[in-house]
Design an enzyme around this catalytic site. Structure first.
Site, PDB file in Angstrom:
ATOM      1  N   PRO A   1      42.183  39.900  42.970  1.00 45.77           N
ATOM      2  CA  PRO A   1      43.546  39.414  42.670  1.00 45.77           C
ATOM      3  C   PRO A   1      44.236  38.878  43.911  1.00 45.77           C
ATOM      4  O   PRO A   1      45.208  39.457  44.384  1.00 45.77           O
ATOM      5  CB  PRO A   1      44.245  40.657  42.112  1.00 45.77           C
ATOM      6  CG  PRO A   1      43.549  41.808  42.764  1.00 45.77           C
ATOM      7  CD  PRO A   1      42.119  41.365  42.956  1.00 45.77           C
ATOM      8  N   CYS A   2      43.747  37.772  44.415  1.00 44.84           N
ATOM      9  CA  CYS A   2      44.311  37.230  45.644  1.00 44.84           C
ATOM     10  C   CYS A   2      45.752  36.776  45.442  1.00 44.84           C
ATOM     11  O   CYS A   2      46.455  36.510  46.399  1.00 44.84           O
ATOM     12  CB  CYS A   2      43.456  36.071  46.146  1.00 44.84           C
ATOM     13  SG  CYS A   2      42.776  35.062  44.843  1.00 44.84           S
ATOM     14  N   HIS A   3      46.198  36.734  44.212  1.00 41.15           N
ATOM     15  CA  HIS A   3      47.591  36.321  43.971  1.00 41.15           C
ATOM     16  C   HIS A   3      48.557  37.440  44.370  1.00 41.15           C
ATOM     17  O   HIS A   3      49.755  37.234  44.426  1.00 41.15           O
ATOM     18  CB  HIS A   3      47.754  35.944  42.503  1.00 41.15           C
ATOM     19  CG  HIS A   3      47.425  37.022  41.539  1.00 41.15           C
ATOM     20  ND1 HIS A   3      46.163  37.161  40.989  1.00 41.15           N
ATOM     21  CD2 HIS A   3      48.179  38.036  41.065  1.00 41.15           C
ATOM     22  CE1 HIS A   3      46.205  38.219  40.188  1.00 41.15           C
ATOM     23  NE2 HIS A   3      47.396  38.784  40.219  1.00 41.15           N
TER      24      HIS A   3
END
Length: 103
Positions: free
Chosen positions: A54-56
């Site tokens: 989940p790089c967001h």
DNA sequence: ATTTTGACTTAAG
DNA sequence: GCTTAAGCCAAAA
């Protein structure tokens, strides 16, 4: 275990709870290399494993959203964080409430 | 092995 | 508040 820097970064990114965010510098420190914020961002960029990592949930030190190669970029990123329950302060994340303190 | 790059961070103008 | 400059680190070419 290999315990390479990038593996740590990915592992940490996956550990970020929903509704919270972490800064690049923070991940770098937790990964074992304080100051490697740039390297962290670089890894996210070369490895856009959206479904895996989940790089967001990773934002800049002041809560600003940067990069993001998927969807409409920053726009989509902000929307996702908002959906997950992250507190927003205009165009930036309210780190006072949604910054992941690790654990 | 060396060079380039980059989704960072902080300081200063 | 925005732009420029320099420092910093690791991965990819």
């Amino acid at each position: 275990m290999s315990t390479t820097f990038k593996e740590q970064v990915y592992a940490l990114t996956r550990r970020i709870p929903k509704g919270k965010v972490a800064t690049y510098g923070q991940l770098a420190t937790l990964a074992g290399s304080p100051g490697a914020a740039r390297a962290v961002g670089g890894l996210m960029r070369t490895n856009p494993d959206i479904p895996k990592t989940p790089c967001h949930r990773v934002v800049a030190s002041d809560g600003s959203l940067t990069g993001y190669s998927a969807g409409h970029g920053i726009k989509t990123k902000r929307q996702m964080l908002l959906t997950e329950g992250v507190s927003f302060k205009g165009q930036k994340v309210d780190l006072s409430q949604s910054l992941w303190k690790g654990r």
